[in-house]
Design a protein around this motif. Structure first.
Motif, short mmCIF file in Angstrom:
data_model
loop_
_atom_site.label_atom_id
_atom_site.label_comp_id
_atom_site.label_asym_id
_atom_site.label_seq_id
_atom_site.Cartn_x
_atom_site.Cartn_y
_atom_site.Cartn_z
N HIS A 423 2.66 2.26 -7.55
CA HIS A 423 1.55 2.72 -6.71
C HIS A 423 0.91 1.53 -6.00
N ASP A 427 0.98 0.71 -2.02
CA ASP A 427 -0.27 0.65 -1.27
C ASP A 427 -0.37 -0.67 -0.48
N HIS A 430 2.09 -0.61 2.36
CA HIS A 430 1.57 0.27 3.42
C HIS A 430 0.57 -0.48 4.31
#
Ligand SMILES: NC(=O)c1ccc[n+]([C@@H]2O[C@H](COP(=O)([O-])OP(=O)(O)OC[C@H]3O[C@@H](n4cnc5c(N)ncnc54)[C@H](O)[C@@H]3O)[C@@H](O)[C@H]2O)c1
Length: 567
Positions: A423, A427, A430
């Protein structure tokens, strides 16, 4: 084993509100929504159909006669009304969530799932349809422009679910899997260690290059779950190493054969030395000899070495072909397989030649870890600790409590650690895919030291990457303390945790074949690709859970820290 039926039952039991599907026209919200509702035994509503029914006019007529604002008003009131229905599935129009009031209602009263698909798929699906917004201009251009405008609104969704050419049934499976995972993450039961999700799907959100990360136990035996339809029937080139081949790759190749046109396997020598120009050339020539085409797909099955080399080969052969990451070490699961950095080493330093090239998907099968040697587990664990230190003190605390349990093979803790790490990596990638705004660079906490140590050790297995990162993080913590950021207690806390789990924490712990000096390491750091015009750069800790990239650090201070750790 993943049982979608079981997953569906859990969603039915735990979810007490409507599922609202949002996304561009052509993603299949209505088809998928109807199917999802029937699988759950819930009612299905299409907000557009409801509007047509209540106003007695087609959407096209409302747009042309009353204008888009009037339509959006109708849509807002209709969606609000549908949200009051309790558990059901609602397909909302493509632009509904771009209206703040509608978005607020959907996000508060429903579970919002963004179905996302590449524009070329959307164009194929909308061709010849009677969509008002596609009446003027080239559909490809209009869809791209609309997606750019709406992306921010879609990104508010609770769940981002990618359609990479799946059938509606496969898409419903994927949505159920992600909803169950979301319920697990957001429910207080997360604290209940007995609750163990069998599989989950996270998304690395990068516009057209977005891709899913599947995490689960036994999922390699279910390629139907992760190999999207668009990749079926192609020539697959699997790269692996000779340790992994008999354990995982051969079986996987057999599973894939019925789905692919051909499956070829190349086995490489394990270890860092494989990330070389010579091996890269051998891989490229092997693929050419075996008839590689633009639509072939490279599949990396192994640790970070195989993943980095395979990704680099995939990104350069025929100017880039598709590839899939199947990481089999803990380190590659939590770090190297996600984010699209590929590369090989040169004689002077690591990873100096490479590309940013995102995979089509990442498949993490926890069962692969069953055969992983303890030393490799620990090396991967160091990268997990890194995430806690650089961005999440709560996660570091959790590792202090659960690290040993996890390293002893507790599946719940392993899943949680991998999930949290992926995760965090997704993130960061991104927000800074190509390491341009300083955020992704934070993932290099401890790495400037680590790369110099690896170079001194000679990439021959004397020092694993993760072991070097462990020592590097202790040195980075000491540097941060000397620069006045963290306290001595913080340094001690980091040191104690790493040494408690059995990781190396000092340079003197490494059994170098020839003695290494601080000057030699500083020289090596100057060649590191992170060194810029302003000299050496280091990721420093402002506190546990917060990091920053800092340049202009005096070499004398680095030398002092290295000397202490060498003594
Ligand atoms: N691209 C990135 O973003 C990134 C990030 C971090 C690290 N890396 C790179 O990753 C590499 C290190 O990766 P690694 O630690 O996975 O090492 P690795 O690929 O060398 O694998 C370690 C060893 O474990 C064996 N192995 C792999 N899976 C196994 C399994 N399931 N059971 C038994 N043995 C198994 C391998 O054969 C090998 O001997 C380094 O080259 C590093 O630079 C890249």
């Amino acid at each position: 084993m993943i049982e979608i039926e079981h997953c569906k039952d859990e969603v039915k039991q735990l979810l007490k509100k409507p599922i609202v599907l949002v996304g561009m026209m052509g993603v299949g919200k209505t088809t998928v929504g109807r199917l999802l509702a029937s699988r759950l035994g819930w009612a299905f509503y299409d907000s557009d159909d409801e509007i047509v029914r209540s106003v007695g006019k087609s959407i096209s007529d409302i747009f042309s006669e009353d204008g888009e604002p009037a339509f959006r008003d109708l849509e807002r009131t209709t969606i609000k009304h549908l949200l009051a229905n309790g558990p059901c599935v609602i397909s909302s129009g493509g632009g509904g969530i771009t209206i703040p009031e509608t978005a607020q209602a959907i996000l508060e009263k429903g579970l919002c799932v963004w179905i996302d698909a590449p524009v070329d798929i959307l164009v194929k699906r909308t061709v010849g349809s009677d969509r008002p917004l596609l009446k003027h201009g080239d559909p490809d251009e209009v869809l791209r422009m609309l997606l750019d405008k709406r992306r921010g609104a879609y990104e508010q969704a609770h769940i981002h679910c990618l359609d990479t050419g799946l059938t509606p049934d496969e898409m419903v499976d994927r949505i159920l899997l992600q909803i169950r995972e979301h319920l697990f993450i957001t429910s207080p039961e997360k604290e209940n260690e007995e609750y163990l999700p069998e599989a989950m799907c996270l998304t690395v959100s990068l516009s057209e290059r977005s891709y899913p990360i599947f995490v689960g136990s036994g999922i390699l035996k279910h390629p139907d779950l992760w190999l999207s339809g668009e990749l079926h029937g192609r020539n697959a080139f699997i790269l692996t190493d000779y340790n992994v081949r008999p354990l995982i790759t051969d079986q996987l190749a057999d599973q894939l054969k019925p789905m692919m046109k051909s499956v070829s396997v190349m086995e490489l020598h394990p270890g860092e030395q494989t990330k070389s120009f010579e091996r890269y050339q051998a891989v490229i020539e092997w693929m050419i000899e075996n008839g590689v085409k633009r639509d072939s797909v490279v599949i990396a099955v192994g640790g970070g070495v195989i993943g980095d080399l395979a990704g680099f080969a995939a990104s350069t052969i025929l100017r880039g072909i598709d590839f899939i990451q199947i990481p089999t070490t803990l380190l590659s699961m939590v770090d190297s397989s996600v984010g699209g950095k590929t590369g090989i080493n040169t004689k002077t330093a690591k990873n100096l030649v490479g590309t940013f090239y995102q995979p089509k998907c990442v498949v993490v099968d926890l069962e692969s870890l069953l055969t992983l040697p303890r030393r490799e587990w620990l090396a991967g664990y160091a990268e997990i600790v890194k995430y806690g230190l650089l961005a999440d003190e709560g996660f570091f605390e959790w590792l202090e409590d659960h690290g040993i349990l996890m390293l002893d093979g507790d599946e719940g803790s392993i899943m949680r650690a991998i999930e949290t790490s992926c995760h965090m990596k997704a993130d960061i990638v991104h927000k800074d895919e190509r390491e341009e705004n300083g955020l992704r660079a934070l993932l290099n906490l401890g790495h400037t030291f680590a790369h110099a140590l690896e170079s001194a050790a000679g990439y021959d297995g004397t020092l694993l990457h993760g072991e070097a990162v462990s020592i590097g993080m202790v040195l980075a913590a000491r540097l941060s303390q000397r620069l006045g950021y963290i306290t001595l207690e913080d340094v001690n806390r980091i040191y104690m945790h790493l040494s408690k789990v059995g990781l190396m924490t000092e340079i003197r712990h490494v059994k170098f074949k020839t003695p290494v000096t601080s000057d030699q390491m500083i020289e090596s750091m100057r060649k590191d690709k992170k060194a810029g015009v302003g000299g050496l750069k280091f990721v420093i800790l402002k506190k546990i859970g917060e990091a920053e990239l800092e340049g202009g650090i005096a070499e004398s201070l680095i030398k002092e820290i290295l000397e202490e750790s060498l003594k």
